[in-house]
Scaffold this active site. Sequence first.
Site, PDB file in Angstrom:
ATOM      1  N   HIS A   1       0.655  -1.585   0.036  1.00 59.52           N
ATOM      2  CA  HIS A   1       0.611   0.196  -0.150  1.00 59.52           C
ATOM      3  C   HIS A   1       0.982   1.309   0.361  1.00 59.52           C
ATOM      4  CE1 HIS A   1      -3.791   1.560   0.155  1.00 59.52           C
ATOM      5  NE2 HIS A   1      -3.942   2.652   0.856  1.00 59.52           N
TER       6      HIS A   1
ATOM      7  N   ASP B   1     -13.825   2.768   6.913  1.00 61.59           N
ATOM      8  CA  ASP B   1     -12.863   3.513   6.578  1.00 61.59           C
ATOM      9  C   ASP B   1     -13.248   4.113   4.960  1.00 61.59           C
ATOM     10  OD1 ASP B   1      -9.646   4.326   6.360  1.00 61.59           O
ATOM     11  OD2 ASP B   1      -9.490   2.836   3.838  1.00 61.59           O
TER      12      ASP B   1
ATOM     13  N   ARG C   1     -12.569  12.682   4.650  1.00 63.87           N
ATOM     14  CA  ARG C   1     -11.477  13.492   4.881  1.00 63.87           C
ATOM     15  C   ARG C   1     -11.484  14.255   3.678  1.00 63.87           C
ATOM     16  NH1 ARG C   1      -7.635   8.089   6.068  1.00 63.87           N
ATOM     17  NH2 ARG C   1      -6.392  10.291   5.701  1.00 63.87           N
TER      18      ARG C   1
ATOM     19  N   SER D   1      -6.318   4.572   8.677  1.00 61.94           N
ATOM     20  CA  SER D   1      -6.899   3.961   7.491  1.00 61.94           C
ATOM     21  C   SER D   1      -6.221   3.175   6.482  1.00 61.94           C
ATOM     22  CB  SER D   1      -6.734   4.930   6.740  1.00 61.94           C
ATOM     23  OG  SER D   1      -7.559   5.331   4.465  1.00 61.94           O
TER      24      SER D   1
ATOM     25  N   LYS E   1      -7.364  -1.080   6.975  1.00 57.92           N
ATOM     26  CA  LYS E   1      -7.486  -1.860   5.179  1.00 57.92           C
ATOM     27  C   LYS E   1      -6.684  -3.234   5.572  1.00 57.92           C
ATOM     28  CE  LYS E   1      -7.475   1.480   2.157  1.00 57.92           C
ATOM     29  NZ  LYS E   1      -7.943   2.521   3.418  1.00 57.92           N
TER      30      LYS E   1
END
Length: 432
Positions: free
Chosen positions: A82, A161, A168, A183, A187
């Site tokens: 990520h 999320d 956000r 966040s 995930k």
Amino acid sequence: MDILDIIGKKRDKKELTREEIHYFIKHYVDGEIKDYQASALLMAIYLNGMNDLEISYLTDEMKNSGDTLDLSDIPGIKVDKHSTGGVGDKVSLVLGPMVASLGAKLAKMSGRGLGHTGGTLDKLESIPGCRIDLSEEEFKKQVREIGIAIIGQNEELDPADKKLYALRDVTGTVASIPLIASSIMSKKLASGADSILLDVKFGSGAFMKNMKDARKLAVTMVNIGKNLGKDVKAEVTDMDQPLGYAVGNNLEVKEVIDTLHGHGPKDLTELCLNSGSIMLVQAKIFNNENDAKIALKENIQNGKAFEKFVEFISRQGGDKEYLYHPEKFEVASNIIELYSKKAGYVNRIDALTIGESSMKLGGGRETLDDIIDMSAGIVLNKKIGDKVEKGELIATLYTNKDNTEEIEKNVIEAFDIKKTFKPNKFEGILIE
Ligand code: URA
């Protein structure tokens, strides 16, 4: 318990308890807490921060807001990666098929575009037919059978999320260490992989503007994962210019295709090879990064990485004809070429301005309800270090909008062109 008290506590710089964080997540997801109240709390967190304990509670509560995938019945080590987000960051779409083509099992939950940065899910959806809403069963089956699947947060997986991320994005509360860490890690933990590689970016195009904050974010996320027994590593890399040349959804997918054919931009290709070799060692497919890198290069040369991309996109419903014939992708009606006003060397390309300009051309969301124009964006014709003549093409805008004079001016000004050029030697660091 009352949301007003929780907002007030964080506004007054006090520590929130696990019960308070649980209350907030539970009742924001079930709709009892309204967007305007959640926005106030997000802003208080943005301004006043959270300590490590609060961040770990927030991550855990977000992860537990939905199901957690159990991938243990899929043989082998399941890997995930990520990025904290950048401009032109299409790494997941290149890297995923590269490592899967060598036997890694990539089970990934991604996000949409956030602020001035693009998101993997939007890029996937720019390929006609491509779905990101696989059921849990479909997701697991696909990882087991072809070694790669990418989905979005949904009502079942990390719904907290899904809601907070979108909120956000439109309330100026993205660039916060506790909010980004929770966040991303919620995930990653919900989607069940055993090992995770994070790419924490800093610089003008990233949410963290300097290396010190990026390092802090990286350490925070690595520690959250380690405390839960996961193998988490984080690269800290710079984002002082967009990654690659293309910014904007289908423009980036075309660059992904070029890169998987071995003709991609140097910076993108190198980052994918570096990250890919770390992931293949995490997956215990290779003992060292050198051998892994050689194998990754081979699979680009022999076409196996591209074929894995085609298989992955086709399994998620995407039309593979677009991958074999990228000229089929929709092209924006208005193509504007921008020329340099001076001669010299490109010293910097302000990635934030490029990201924001791409968003304004239609390539990103300015409000929750905006619909992205998949063909909009910017292709850079020059990168840092390149020599430029006065009047030479430096960038090309793609849009279906008119009245783009202000954007054109901003993009030209994003290029810092000077008589000389001194290369920046930063090569990234790895936190483990
Ligand atoms: N990526 C995420 O998934 N979340 C963030 O907050 C930032 C980047």
